[in-house]
Design a protein around this motif. Structure first.
Motif, PDB file in Angstrom:
ATOM      1  N   LEU A   1      13.775  95.902 -35.427  1.00  0.00           N
ATOM      2  CA  LEU A   1      13.294  95.645 -36.784  1.00  0.00           C
ATOM      3  C   LEU A   1      11.778  95.469 -36.805  1.00  0.00           C
ATOM      4  O   LEU A   1      11.092  95.964 -37.695  1.00  0.00           O
ATOM      5  CB  LEU A   1      13.981  94.415 -37.374  1.00  0.00           C
TER       6      LEU A   1
ATOM      7  N   PHE B   1       9.621  98.624 -36.870  1.00  0.00           N
ATOM      8  CA  PHE B   1       9.352  99.291 -38.147  1.00  0.00           C
ATOM      9  C   PHE B   1       7.923  99.045 -38.612  1.00  0.00           C
ATOM     10  O   PHE B   1       7.326  99.885 -39.283  1.00  0.00           O
ATOM     11  CB  PHE B   1      10.316  98.803 -39.240  1.00  0.00           C
ATOM     12  N   SER B   2       7.362  97.905 -38.258  1.00  0.00           N
ATOM     13  CA  SER B   2       5.990  97.600 -38.687  1.00  0.00           C
ATOM     14  C   SER B   2       4.971  98.540 -38.044  1.00  0.00           C
ATOM     15  O   SER B   2       3.856  98.674 -38.542  1.00  0.00           O
ATOM     16  CB  SER B   2       5.643  96.150 -38.364  1.00  0.00           C
TER      17      SER B   2
ATOM     18  N   PHE C   1       5.069 101.716 -38.085  1.00  0.00           N
ATOM     19  CA  PHE C   1       4.828 102.809 -39.021  1.00  0.00           C
ATOM     20  C   PHE C   1       3.736 102.429 -40.020  1.00  0.00           C
ATOM     21  O   PHE C   1       2.852 103.233 -40.295  1.00  0.00           O
ATOM     22  CB  PHE C   1       6.112 103.178 -39.769  1.00  0.00           C
TER      23      PHE C   1
END
Length: 68
Positions: free
Chosen positions: A53, A56-57, A59
């Motif tokens: 999770l 995702f940061s 990106f």
């Protein structure tokens, strides 16, 4: 912050390799090392999931740095 990113990528790679083994050979490496759904195994799966999770940061960071 760079250290956290490296640890995150290592955990995501471990998770990807484990899922690859499960998909190709029906072999769960983490469970075979630490026990079938033991507290330690579930903890490792949880940490790998959180790392996924957090990844995702990456990106958003990449998009921001490319626009600068």
């Amino acid at each position: 912050m760079k250290t956290l990113n490296i640890i995150t990528l290592i955990l995501v790679i471990i998770g990807a390799v484990n899922w690859g083994l499960i998909g190709l050979f029906r072999y769960d490496l983490v469970s075979s090392i630490f026990g079938d759904m033991s507290v330690l195994t579930r903890t490792i799966f949880g940490i790998v999931g959180i790392a996924g999770l957090y990844a995702f940061s990456f990106f958003a960071r990449d998009k921001i740095s490319n626009n600068a």
